[in-house]
Motif scaffolding. Structure first.
Motif, PDB file in Angstrom:
ATOM      1  N   UNK A  67       0.841  -1.211   0.000  1.00  0.00           N
ATOM      2  CA  UNK A  67       0.000   0.000   0.000  1.00  0.00           C
ATOM      3  C   UNK A  67       0.872   1.255   0.000  1.00  0.00           C
ATOM      4  N   UNK A  68       1.958   1.222   0.768  1.00  0.00           N
ATOM      5  CA  UNK A  68       2.870   2.369   0.822  1.00  0.00           C
ATOM      6  C   UNK A  68       3.535   2.576  -0.540  1.00  0.00           C
ATOM      7  N   UNK A  69       3.946   1.471  -1.171  1.00  0.00           N
ATOM      8  CA  UNK A  69       4.593   1.568  -2.492  1.00  0.00           C
ATOM      9  C   UNK A  69       3.640   2.200  -3.510  1.00  0.00           C
ATOM     10  N   UNK A  70       2.362   1.866  -3.392  1.00  0.00           N
ATOM     11  CA  UNK A  70       1.377   2.388  -4.359  1.00  0.00           C
ATOM     12  C   UNK A  70       1.195   3.897  -4.227  1.00  0.00           C
ATOM     13  N   UNK A  77      -0.287   8.172 -10.748  1.00  0.00           N
ATOM     14  CA  UNK A  77      -1.521   8.811 -11.223  1.00  0.00           C
ATOM     15  C   UNK A  77      -1.633   8.803 -12.746  1.00  0.00           C
ATOM     16  N   UNK A  78      -0.489   8.630 -13.444  1.00  0.00           N
ATOM     17  CA  UNK A  78      -0.563   8.548 -14.904  1.00  0.00           C
ATOM     18  C   UNK A  78      -0.897   7.147 -15.388  1.00  0.00           C
ATOM     19  N   UNK A  79      -1.027   6.234 -14.432  1.00  0.00           N
ATOM     20  CA  UNK A  79      -1.475   4.891 -14.777  1.00  0.00           C
ATOM     21  C   UNK A  79      -0.355   3.928 -15.111  1.00  0.00           C
ATOM     22  N   UNK A  80      -0.760   2.675 -15.257  1.00  0.00           N
ATOM     23  CA  UNK A  80       0.138   1.589 -15.627  1.00  0.00           C
ATOM     24  C   UNK A  80      -0.546   0.789 -16.738  1.00  0.00           C
ATOM     25  N   UNK A  81       0.260   0.162 -17.591  1.00  0.00           N
ATOM     26  CA  UNK A  81      -0.293  -0.704 -18.633  1.00  0.00           C
ATOM     27  C   UNK A  81      -0.192  -2.178 -18.249  1.00  0.00           C
ATOM     28  N   UNK A  82       0.832  -2.516 -17.467  1.00  0.00           N
ATOM     29  CA  UNK A  82       1.080  -3.932 -17.140  1.00  0.00           C
ATOM     30  C   UNK A  82       1.703  -4.033 -15.753  1.00  0.00           C
TER      31      UNK A  82
END
Ligand SMILES: NC(=O)c1ccc[n+]([C@@H]2O[C@H](COP(=O)([O-])OP(=O)(O)OC[C@H]3O[C@@H](n4cnc5c(N)ncnc54)[C@H](OP(=O)(O)O)[C@@H]3O)[C@@H](O)[C@H]2O)c1
Length: 241
Positions: A67-70, A77-82
């Motif tokens: 949770x801390x890493x997130x 905030x720009x998102x992830x694809x994978x």
């Protein structure tokens, strides 16, 4: 097209090699590991790919750590694809009477190999959802679980029963996540990475980390909403559950 990846257990073995190859093809990689201060090879790799690799601390067996890493600096905030749930442990290779099957080792294996996949999904799937507006079947967010053929119940064996059970559970989690995340346009798969020459696989293993990572990245690219829920090998062969 440049992708934004997060890879767990990226400081050595298959995770480090996936990070190397993804960064080399221009992807933006968040490489997570338990001890960034001790991750020399990963730190050198990040220095060689200025800007393409960022390293963050994350113990996948701790919900608090994930949770801390997130929420870490800059966030996602720009998102992830994978997202690649790669971190894993094999703590005892023998059968019932292997003294390595201690309570502590069993707990750590299950917390890493099973709960670790779950926590990684719980805290990072939100960034797959928001990562790309209008995700479609042709452009899904993706969640990859690095499981093992040792978790295949069809291919049950006489050694490492806790590891086998943990990987069976990891593959099962991938199947559940594929169903739960389908309405969000997020595809999920489980992979056997091959028997790989790493600390876990040993020097006698069949394939190099380079071959495994190369095959896995190609299989992640090939994953679609239609193939979500698959269990296959690094080179695209179907694995029995
Ligand atoms: N090698 C094979 O033949 C083989 C075959 C089938 C499946 N697999 C699977 O492939 C994946 C990668 O294996 P590998 O061969 O690269 O193993 P490896 O060389 O032993 O590396 C394991 C990685 O997982 C990390 N890790 C372990 N527990 C963790 C935790 N609680 N939180 C975060 N990171 C943790 C380790 O970090 P530390 O350095 O901090 O310990 C390391 O980076 C694993 O899921 C494994 O089960 C491997």
């Amino acid at each position: 097209m440049t992708q934004r990846l997060l890879i767990t257990g990226a400081n050595r073995g298959i995770g480090l090699e996936m990070t190397r190859q993804a960064a080399a093809r221009g992807d933006q990689v968040t490489a997570t590991c338990r001890q960034p201060d001790e991750a020399e090879a990963l730190t050198e790799l990040a220095a060689a790919h200025s800007g393409n690799i960022r390293i963050i601390a994350m113990d996948v067996g701790s919900a608090e750590s994930v949770a801390t890493a997130a929420k870490c600096n800059g966030g996602f905030e720009n998102g992830l694809d994978l997202v690649v749930a790669n971190a894993g442990q094999l703590n005892a290779r023998g059968g019932l009477n292997d003294p390595g099957h201690t309570e502590a080792n069993i707990a750590e294996s299950l917390m890493t190999n099973v709960a670790g996949v779950f926590f990684t999904a719980r805290y990072f799937v939100p960034f797959l959802r928001t990562g790309k507006p209008g995700r479609t079947a042709n452009s899904p967010g993706k969640f990859a679980v690095i499981s093992s053929q040792m978790g295949s119940s069809t291919r049950a064996g006489t050694n490492a029963p806790i590891y086998r059970a943990s990987k069976a559970a990891a593959t099962n989690l991938a199947r559940s996540l594929a169903l739960e995340l389908a309405p969000d346009g997020i595809a999920v798969g489980a992979w056997h990475p091959g028997w790989v020459q790493t600390d876990m696989g040993g020097a006698e293993a069949a394939i190099t980390p380079q071959a495994s990572a190369d095959g896995l990245l190609a299989r992640f690219d090939a994953l679609t909403m239609d193939s979500s829920g698959i269990f296959e090998t690094w080179d695209g062969e179907k694995m029995p559950f």
